[in-house]
Design a protein around this motif. Structure first.
Motif, mmCIF file in Angstrom:
data_model
loop_
_atom_site.group_PDB
_atom_site.id
_atom_site.type_symbol
_atom_site.label_atom_id
_atom_site.label_comp_id
_atom_site.label_asym_id
_atom_site.label_seq_id
_atom_site.Cartn_x
_atom_site.Cartn_y
_atom_site.Cartn_z
ATOM 1 N N GLN A 167 5.412 -0.115 14.887
ATOM 2 C CA GLN A 167 4.720 -0.024 13.389
ATOM 3 C C GLN A 167 3.985 1.760 13.101
ATOM 4 N N ILE A 168 4.052 2.194 14.154
ATOM 5 C CA ILE A 168 4.227 4.066 13.899
ATOM 6 C C ILE A 168 5.263 4.588 12.840
ATOM 7 N N ASN A 173 2.528 5.915 5.031
ATOM 8 C CA ASN A 173 1.219 6.498 4.604
ATOM 9 C C ASN A 173 0.807 7.795 5.745
ATOM 10 N N SER A 174 0.868 8.951 6.036
ATOM 11 C CA SER A 174 0.450 9.866 6.338
ATOM 12 C C SER A 174 -0.987 9.429 7.620
ATOM 13 N N GLU A 175 -1.689 9.650 6.882
ATOM 14 C CA GLU A 175 -3.151 9.082 7.059
ATOM 15 C C GLU A 175 -3.297 8.367 8.847
ATOM 16 N N GLN A 179 -4.123 7.860 12.521
ATOM 17 C CA GLN A 179 -4.502 6.724 13.056
ATOM 18 C C GLN A 179 -4.365 6.176 14.313
ATOM 19 N N LEU A 180 -2.967 5.862 13.996
ATOM 20 C CA LEU A 180 -2.118 4.376 15.257
ATOM 21 C C LEU A 180 -1.609 6.474 16.127
ATOM 22 N N LEU A 181 -1.206 7.217 15.760
ATOM 23 C CA LEU A 181 -0.622 7.831 16.839
ATOM 24 C C LEU A 181 -2.215 8.074 17.760
ATOM 25 N N ALA A 182 -2.910 8.429 17.344
ATOM 26 C CA ALA A 182 -4.454 8.716 18.174
ATOM 27 C C ALA A 182 -4.796 7.417 18.710
ATOM 28 N N LEU A 183 -4.256 6.075 17.968
ATOM 29 C CA LEU A 183 -4.920 4.730 18.934
ATOM 30 C C LEU A 183 -4.022 4.523 20.332
ATOM 31 N N GLN A 307 -7.732 -1.229 3.066
ATOM 32 C CA GLN A 307 -7.981 -0.201 1.221
ATOM 33 C C GLN A 307 -6.558 0.300 1.595
ATOM 34 N N LEU A 308 -4.910 0.264 2.167
ATOM 35 C CA LEU A 308 -3.971 0.643 1.343
ATOM 36 C C LEU A 308 -3.548 -0.788 0.999
#
Length: 326
Positions: A167-168, A173-175, A179-183, A307-308
């Protein structure tokens, strides 16, 4: 050119005006079509992301229960069936409950709403999970080698975690990508913690650790530090603070002490003073701290992806309305 001007001069004024307006109007229609197509693509991507984000908590929970079952199974096999027998029965039930919850969100219609590569990976992971009963049977009868048991659980968990990584790769969307990379970094660290738990449980349960297992254990500790560092650097400030407040204190210190005991055992003596159950319990407490951070990160992703989606759908509606007027 002269012929065109001659023909143009012979037509009526109204028709001349119509022809002159037709050119910019065609441009506006073409631009509107392109804009609408682009907004439709963004809305579709946002929908894909939101649908997966609703599955991420169930994927995470299944991974968490499978990690615990892997650790108990390692202790059971390592002790020749003398330890973890009762606990393993209950843990298998928890794994089954988590698996069923994920299955309930992976109907053909729900998979169709996902990115194609993500949907294929979910299908593949669920296919491999059908082998779980056979792995359990081999474990219970002690006919399955501990290494083979760990390999099955670890490879299946890797497939589940790959769903998020895919999914990444498709997100714009960069934000949300950050968030997905951090998770992903957190989940990868947690998976190494789970393998560490299984390896250590087997070592403490059998009161022995060979050279290959020793170096594997040491590398797992090092990888966790690297991945947790990546998570901490990439997470949003609120999550960074929550991680710092959560992953600390007596629970973490106890695991660090037991790690040192195991890593020093080839030089300072045996592992008899610590049971496999004690190690499993201590490392599980620490992993549960990471699960709290995982849950918080997952919740943020679900909220932000919704929200996106709402924003993308609103832009698409406005674009269609404006272009319809034109």
């Amino acid at each position: 050119m002269l012929n065109f001007l001659k023909i143009f001069s012979n037509i009526s004024v109204k028709l001349r005006i119509f022809i002159l307006c037709l050119v910019p109007l065609s441009g506006l229609i073409f631009f509107g079509y392109q804009q609408t197509t682009q907004e439709m693509r963004y809305a579709k991507q946002a929908e894909n992301l939101f649908q997966l984000s609703k599955m991420i908590p169930d994927i995470s929970n299944l991974v968490h229960e499978m990690q615990k079952e892997r650790g108990m199974s390692a202790g059971f096999i390592g002790s020749g069936g003398k330890k973890f027998a009762n606990d393993l029965v209950g843990q298998r039930e928890l794994t089954d409950v988590a698996l069923e919850k994920l299955k309930q969100k992976t109907s053909p219609n729900e998979l169709a709403a996902l990115n194609e590569a993500v949907a294929k990976e979910i299908t593949l992971a669920l296919k491999h999970l059908k082998e779980l009963d056979a792995i359990r049977s081999g474990t219970s009868s002690l006919q399955l080698a501990k290494a083979d048991m760990v390999k099955y659980f670890s490879s299946t968990i890797s497939e589940l975690l790959l769903i998020i990584q895919l999914q990444i790769a498709s997100a714009d969307n960069s934000e949300i990508v950050n968030q997905l990379l951090a998770l992903d970094a957190l989940l990868q660290a947690k998976e190494r913690a789970g393998i560490e738990r299984a390896v250590g449980t087997g070592a403490f349960a059998s009161n022995a650790i060979n050279q290959a297992t020793y170096f594997k254990f040491a590398s797992l500790v090092a990888m966790q530090e690297e991945m947790l560092g990546s998570f901490s650097r990439g997470a949003v400030p609120k999550l960074q603070q929550f991680y710092a407040q959560t992953h600390q204190g007596a629970i973490v210190e106890k695991v660090d002490g037991l790690r040192s005991m195991l890593l020093n055992s080839p030089f300072e003596g045996s592992l008899e003073s610590v049971s496999g159950e004690e190690w499993f319990s201590a490392t599980t407490d620490r992993i549960n701290l990471l699960k709290q951070v995982d849950d918080a990160a997952t919740k943020d992703i679900v909220v932000f992806s919704e929200q996106l989606l709402k924003s993308a759908q609103s832009k698409l509606r406005n674009t269609i309305i404006i272009n319809s007027v034109v």
